[in-house]
Design a protein around this motif. Sequence first.
Motif, PDB file in Angstrom:
ATOM      1  N   THR A  27      -7.610 -14.553  -1.980  1.00  0.00           N
ATOM      2  CA  THR A  27      -8.548 -14.558  -0.851  1.00  0.00           C
ATOM      3  C   THR A  27      -8.706 -13.159  -0.279  1.00  0.00           C
ATOM      4  OG1 THR A  27      -7.892 -16.830  -0.348  1.00  0.00           O
ATOM      5  CG2 THR A  27      -9.059 -15.635   1.370  1.00  0.00           C
ATOM      6  N   TYR A  28      -7.617 -12.427  -0.172  1.00  0.00           N
ATOM      7  CA  TYR A  28      -7.669 -11.041   0.313  1.00  0.00           C
ATOM      8  C   TYR A  28      -8.581 -10.205  -0.580  1.00  0.00           C
ATOM      9  CZ  TYR A  28      -6.077  -6.250   1.186  1.00  0.00           C
ATOM     10  OH  TYR A  28      -6.032  -4.906   1.454  1.00  0.00           O
ATOM     11  N   TRP A  29      -8.388 -10.307  -1.892  1.00  0.00           N
ATOM     12  CA  TRP A  29      -9.179  -9.495  -2.821  1.00  0.00           C
ATOM     13  C   TRP A  29     -10.633  -9.950  -2.888  1.00  0.00           C
ATOM     14  CZ3 TRP A  29      -7.914  -4.852  -3.895  1.00  0.00           C
ATOM     15  CH2 TRP A  29      -6.572  -4.486  -3.836  1.00  0.00           C
ATOM     16  N   ILE A  30     -10.887 -11.225  -2.695  1.00  0.00           N
ATOM     17  CA  ILE A  30     -12.272 -11.695  -2.597  1.00  0.00           C
ATOM     18  C   ILE A  30     -12.922 -11.078  -1.366  1.00  0.00           C
ATOM     19  CG2 ILE A  30     -13.700 -13.728  -2.088  1.00  0.00           C
ATOM     20  CD1 ILE A  30     -11.750 -15.279  -3.985  1.00  0.00           C
ATOM     21  N   GLY A  31     -12.193 -11.047  -0.242  1.00  0.00           N
ATOM     22  CA  GLY A  31     -12.714 -10.406   0.968  1.00  0.00           C
ATOM     23  C   GLY A  31     -13.022  -8.936   0.744  1.00  0.00           C
ATOM     24  N   ARG A  32     -12.152  -8.260   0.043  1.00  0.00           N
ATOM     25  CA  ARG A  32     -12.412  -6.843  -0.268  1.00  0.00           C
ATOM     26  C   ARG A  32     -13.640  -6.693  -1.155  1.00  0.00           C
ATOM     27  NH1 ARG A  32      -7.802  -2.829   0.568  1.00  0.00           N
ATOM     28  NH2 ARG A  32      -9.147  -1.343  -0.474  1.00  0.00           N
ATOM     29  N   HIS A  57      -9.282  -0.400  12.627  1.00  0.00           N
ATOM     30  CA  HIS A  57      -8.030   0.096  13.208  1.00  0.00           C
ATOM     31  C   HIS A  57      -7.232  -1.061  13.823  1.00  0.00           C
ATOM     32  CE1 HIS A  57      -5.130   2.599  15.251  1.00  0.00           C
ATOM     33  NE2 HIS A  57      -5.430   1.970  16.374  1.00  0.00           N
ATOM     34  N   LEU A  58      -7.905  -1.955  14.532  1.00  0.00           N
ATOM     35  CA  LEU A  58      -7.210  -3.087  15.146  1.00  0.00           C
ATOM     36  C   LEU A  58      -6.612  -4.018  14.099  1.00  0.00           C
ATOM     37  CD1 LEU A  58      -9.658  -3.925  18.072  1.00  0.00           C
ATOM     38  CD2 LEU A  58      -7.374  -2.922  18.243  1.00  0.00           C
ATOM     39  N   VAL A  59      -7.360  -4.263  13.024  1.00  0.00           N
ATOM     40  CA  VAL A  59      -6.831  -5.123  11.960  1.00  0.00           C
ATOM     41  C   VAL A  59      -5.639  -4.444  11.296  1.00  0.00           C
ATOM     42  CG1 VAL A  59      -7.324  -6.091   9.680  1.00  0.00           C
ATOM     43  CG2 VAL A  59      -8.924  -6.426  11.554  1.00  0.00           C
ATOM     44  N   ALA A  60      -5.744  -3.143  11.098  1.00  0.00           N
ATOM     45  CA  ALA A  60      -4.625  -2.417  10.475  1.00  0.00           C
ATOM     46  C   ALA A  60      -3.399  -2.431  11.379  1.00  0.00           C
ATOM     47  CB  ALA A  60      -5.040  -0.979  10.165  1.00  0.00           C
ATOM     48  N   PRO A  90      -4.430  -2.132   4.981  1.00  0.00           N
ATOM     49  CA  PRO A  90      -3.605  -1.449   3.974  1.00  0.00           C
ATOM     50  C   PRO A  90      -2.574  -2.405   3.353  1.00  0.00           C
ATOM     51  CG  PRO A  90      -3.703  -0.180   6.010  1.00  0.00           C
ATOM     52  CD  PRO A  90      -4.337  -1.510   6.296  1.00  0.00           C
ATOM     53  N   MET A  91      -2.392  -2.284   2.062  1.00  0.00           N
ATOM     54  CA  MET A  91      -1.450  -3.151   1.358  1.00  0.00           C
ATOM     55  C   MET A  91      -0.028  -3.016   1.888  1.00  0.00           C
ATOM     56  SD  MET A  91      -3.164  -5.050  -0.575  1.00  0.00           S
ATOM     57  CE  MET A  91      -2.035  -5.795  -1.702  1.00  0.00           C
ATOM     58  N   PRO A  96       3.861  -7.324   3.210  1.00  0.00           N
ATOM     59  CA  PRO A  96       4.992  -7.920   3.943  1.00  0.00           C
ATOM     60  C   PRO A  96       4.565  -9.104   4.815  1.00  0.00           C
ATOM     61  CG  PRO A  96       5.036  -5.531   4.140  1.00  0.00           C
ATOM     62  CD  PRO A  96       3.731  -5.895   3.488  1.00  0.00           C
ATOM     63  N   ALA A  97       3.376  -9.007   5.409  1.00  0.00           N
ATOM     64  CA  ALA A  97       2.895 -10.099   6.262  1.00  0.00           C
ATOM     65  C   ALA A  97       2.603 -11.351   5.445  1.00  0.00           C
ATOM     66  CB  ALA A  97       1.644  -9.656   7.015  1.00  0.00           C
TER      67      ALA A  97
END
Length: 126
Positions: A27-32, A57-60, A90-91, A96-97
């Motif tokens: 899902t993360y990579w689809i979003g990217r 910045h806030l998401v990071a 950032p990965m 970790p999350a």
Amino acid sequence: MEWVNDLPLAAAFAVLFVIVMARANATYWIGRGLRTGADRSRWGVRLDSSRMPRAQHLVAAWGPVAVTLSFMTIGLQTAINACAGAMRMPMRRYLPAVVAGSLLWATIYSALGTALVGAVRALVAG
């Protein structure tokens, strides 16, 4: 997924962890990918507005907490993982999350899921 309930608890946990890690990372990579594709469309103009750098910045900065806690929700988890990808979290913060969230999710579903299925089976069996 009933076959997971027939596994020993440790095996059920491991299978569920692998499944949720694969799904969340996909899902993360689809979003990217959607974000990258949007750069070449009319949506790219909206995504590259003056607010986007602040949002990124806030998401990071706060995104890892949202990613981890999203595994406690139903439905929101997919949206948050896709947003993390689209916002290019950032990965080093995402992995970790997502591992922590996946461990939490696998624990809940393997332990509680197995207990609930066992209780329902016992109830049905009389």
